[in-house]
Design a protein around this motif. Structure first.
Motif, PDB file in Angstrom:
ATOM      1  N   SER A 118       0.882  -1.364  -0.011  1.00 28.65           N
ATOM      2  CA  SER A 118       0.221  -0.073  -0.070  1.00 28.65           C
ATOM      3  C   SER A 118       0.731   1.372  -0.082  1.00 28.65           C
ATOM      4  O   SER A 118       0.674   2.137   0.797  1.00 28.65           O
ATOM      5  CB  SER A 118      -1.000   0.113   1.218  1.00 28.65           C
ATOM      6  OG  SER A 118      -0.225  -0.126   2.530  1.00 28.65           O
ATOM      7  N   SER A 121      -1.102   4.759  -0.396  1.00 27.28           N
ATOM      8  CA  SER A 121      -1.803   5.390   0.456  1.00 27.28           C
ATOM      9  C   SER A 121      -1.003   5.846   1.813  1.00 27.28           C
ATOM     10  O   SER A 121      -1.190   6.835   2.483  1.00 27.28           O
ATOM     11  CB  SER A 121      -2.889   4.021   1.259  1.00 27.28           C
ATOM     12  OG  SER A 121      -3.415   4.353   2.241  1.00 27.28           O
ATOM     13  N   LEU A 161      -6.063   9.119  -2.278  1.00 26.08           N
ATOM     14  CA  LEU A 161      -5.450   7.927  -2.723  1.00 26.08           C
ATOM     15  C   LEU A 161      -6.126   7.574  -4.212  1.00 26.08           C
ATOM     16  O   LEU A 161      -5.246   6.914  -5.285  1.00 26.08           O
ATOM     17  CB  LEU A 161      -6.010   6.708  -1.979  1.00 26.08           C
ATOM     18  CG  LEU A 161      -5.947   5.036  -2.548  1.00 26.08           C
ATOM     19  CD1 LEU A 161      -4.498   4.990  -2.504  1.00 26.08           C
ATOM     20  CD2 LEU A 161      -6.399   4.539  -1.601  1.00 26.08           C
ATOM     21  N   SER A 165      -3.226   7.628  -7.377  1.00 28.54           N
ATOM     22  CA  SER A 165      -3.137   6.085  -8.018  1.00 28.54           C
ATOM     23  C   SER A 165      -3.170   6.453  -9.480  1.00 28.54           C
ATOM     24  O   SER A 165      -2.464   5.809 -10.133  1.00 28.54           O
ATOM     25  CB  SER A 165      -4.217   5.426  -7.730  1.00 28.54           C
ATOM     26  OG  SER A 165      -4.025   5.179  -6.026  1.00 28.54           O
ATOM     27  N   SER A 226      -6.021   9.487   2.264  1.00 35.65           N
ATOM     28  CA  SER A 226      -5.367   8.342   2.021  1.00 35.65           C
ATOM     29  C   SER A 226      -6.146   7.296   1.987  1.00 35.65           C
ATOM     30  O   SER A 226      -5.480   6.217   1.226  1.00 35.65           O
ATOM     31  CB  SER A 226      -4.178   8.214   3.123  1.00 35.65           C
ATOM     32  OG  SER A 226      -4.611   7.550   4.451  1.00 35.65           O
TER      33      SER A 226
END
Length: 311
Positions: A118, A121, A161, A165, A226
């Motif tokens: 992750s 995040s 996030l 992303s 996040s």
């Protein structure tokens, strides 16, 4: 590169731009993805985003429960190179050792920082000002292989996030395609990672989604973004779990931690270690997500004032 036989391994939306670029520029002979999964309140069996794109392009898809037990299927595709991006399973040595150009991973951090499941995040949660993409050789460790190329990207104050992303996935696809010719010609870098600088991030669990209002306003703000849009941060409000999707940093003042200190037309404020965090978008249990201003059209906001929010 159209003659380059590629096996691609990936699963979520993040991996889709990489796959699309590979389909455009190379010969993708097999896509490996996680098995179809039960999703949503209606518990629908759902294909991974990568599988959907592969099938749309008439590319064979392999979805093993445990890759290590069915690795020969991948080898039988006779790949020149294997490229992974957020696949979700450990790739066994029997596969790593096969392709003549190696196994290459597209990772969403500047390694060796934020190895693991992750990284996007975690970078937002920790208030990092920048992150990036690393193209690396795979080995049997978790993101420990030699670095081929990396590119940095700023993390904006408003990035979530979801937004970060998306930007990183596009950067990853672009960087990979720029790097591939040098890999094929043997002209690429292969830089050993500095283990003293390495950090690891775990796969997010349900218990990691609860907001801790004992932290500062900025830390809570970073935590909320996040996990936005999914899996989403949450807090217990009036005895129910509410997903907290968006917020902004409120005033610095002496408030009781975890208490809803004020209710405004478009937000409600919760006390943190050093002041208030203003909650502006939520999702109540069994309801659609909505702006707080819209929530207050049909919800008695006085029910919130002075209530404890938290565990």
């Amino acid at each position: 590169m159209k003659n380059l036989r590629v096996v691609f391994m990936g699963t979520p939306d993040f991996a889709v731009p990489v796959l699309k670029k590979l389909i455009e520029c190379t010969n993708v002979v097999l896509v490996v993805s996680q098995p179809d999964a039960i999703t949503g309140r209606k518990k629908v069996l759902t294909k991974s985003p990568v599988k959907v794109v592969a099938e749309e392009n008439n590319i064979e898809v392999f979805t093993p429960e445990k890759l290590r037990n069915e690795y020969e299927y991948v080898i039988n595709a006779k790949p020149d190179i294997i490229i992974t991006c957020a696949y979700g399973q450990i790739v066994p040595a029997s596969i790593l050792d096969y392709p003549k150009f190696g196994c290459i991973n597209v990772h969403a951090s500047i390694l060796p920082k934020y190895r693991g499941a992750s990284p996007i995040s975690e970078a937002i949660k920790n208030g990092e000002e920048k992150t990036g993409i690393t193209i690396m050789y795979m080995d049997e460790g978790i993101d420990t292989g030699n670095i081929i190329a990396s590119k940095e990207m700023p993390i904006e104050e408003t990035d979530t996030l979801g937004t970060l992303s998306q930007k990183l996935s596009v950067l990853g696809a672009k960087t990979l395609i720029e790097t591939l010719p040098n890999i094929i010609e043997g002209k690429n870098a292969s830089i050993k990672q500095d283990e003293e600088l390495a950090t690891y991030v775990k796969m997010l669990k349900r218990s990691d989604e609860r907001i801790d209002f004992n932290k500062t306003r900025k830390e809570v703000y970073n935590f909320i973004r996040s996990l936005n849009p999914a899996p989403s941060a949450n807090a217990i409000i009036n005895g129910e779990e509410w997903k907290i999707l968006e917020s902004r940093v409120g005033e610095e003042k002496n408030v009781e931690v975890g208490v809803i200190t004020s209710v405004n037309k478009d937000s409600f404020a919760i006390g943190c270690k050093d002041g208030e965090i203003l909650i502006t978008r939520v999702k109540m249990a069994g309801k659609k997500e909505m702006l707080v201003r819209d929530l207050f059209n049909g919800y008695d906001k006085n029910k919130l004032l002075n209530q404890k929010a938290g565990d």
